[in-house]
Design a protein around this motif. Sequence first.
Motif, PDB file in Angstrom:
ATOM      1  N   UNK A   1       1.693   4.526  -2.933  1.00 16.57           N
ATOM      2  CA  UNK A   1       1.660   5.964  -2.665  1.00 16.57           C
ATOM      3  C   UNK A   1       2.986   6.614  -3.020  1.00 16.57           C
ATOM      4  N   UNK A   2       4.097   5.978  -2.616  1.00 16.03           N
ATOM      5  CA  UNK A   2       5.407   6.537  -2.953  1.00 16.03           C
ATOM      6  C   UNK A   2       5.654   6.521  -4.459  1.00 16.03           C
ATOM      7  N   UNK A   3       5.163   5.504  -5.136  1.00 13.45           N
ATOM      8  CA  UNK A   3       5.313   5.443  -6.595  1.00 13.45           C
ATOM      9  C   UNK A   3       4.566   6.613  -7.247  1.00 13.45           C
ATOM     10  N   UNK A   4       3.390   6.918  -6.734  1.00 11.19           N
ATOM     11  CA  UNK A   4       2.623   8.048  -7.272  1.00 11.19           C
ATOM     12  C   UNK A   4       3.373   9.359  -7.066  1.00 11.19           C
ATOM     13  N   UNK A   5       4.132   9.448  -5.995  1.00 16.27           N
ATOM     14  CA  UNK A   5       4.880  10.673  -5.705  1.00 16.27           C
ATOM     15  C   UNK A   5       6.233  10.734  -6.407  1.00 16.27           C
TER      16      UNK A   5
ATOM     17  N   UNK B   1      -4.732   7.290  -3.295  1.00 16.98           N
ATOM     18  CA  UNK B   1      -5.331   7.624  -2.011  1.00 16.98           C
ATOM     19  C   UNK B   1      -4.739   8.837  -1.329  1.00 16.98           C
ATOM     20  N   UNK B   2      -3.981   9.643  -2.063  1.00 18.77           N
ATOM     21  CA  UNK B   2      -3.338  10.816  -1.480  1.00 18.77           C
ATOM     22  C   UNK B   2      -4.242  12.040  -1.477  1.00 18.77           C
TER      23      UNK B   2
ATOM     24  N   UNK C   1       0.831  -1.206   0.000  1.00 25.58           N
ATOM     25  CA  UNK C   1       0.000   0.000   0.000  1.00 25.58           C
ATOM     26  C   UNK C   1       0.868   1.260   0.000  1.00 25.58           C
ATOM     27  N   UNK C   2       1.869   1.283   0.848  1.00 25.84           N
ATOM     28  CA  UNK C   2       2.747   2.450   0.921  1.00 25.84           C
ATOM     29  C   UNK C   2       3.571   2.614  -0.346  1.00 25.84           C
TER      30      UNK C   2
END
Length: 125
Positions: free
Chosen positions: A35-39, A86-87, A31-32
């Motif tokens: 999110x880091x990949x999206x950033x 989900x950010x 899950x994390x």
Amino acid sequence: MSKQDPPVIGSTNACCVPTLTSPLDHEAATELAAAFKALADPVRLRLLSLIASRPGEEVCVCELTPQFDLSQPTISHHLKVLREAGLIDCERRGTWVFYWAIPEVLQRLSAILSTTGAEPVTVAE
């Protein structure tokens, strides 16, 4: 450092204790990582910073698009990636879409990265 090497964030000789008290399980890590990949894209990171810098407020896409030298569909794509990770979340009102950051998710990401007793974070040259 060569031109191809990315800048290193933080002190290379500092020893810090992470705030995690136990290793991540597979589900949390997956899950994390999403999110880091999206950033991991400068445009998305900047979009998130523009949205999150107005806590408790919504930001209209009409305010975000002029901040970039990119087309509206490209900005929409990046916002979609942030939303799917989900950010951020959004709501359409007529022609416009309003975005806001999800503080709990950002706090969780921050907790993973934070350290105790760390020196201020700087970008090494």
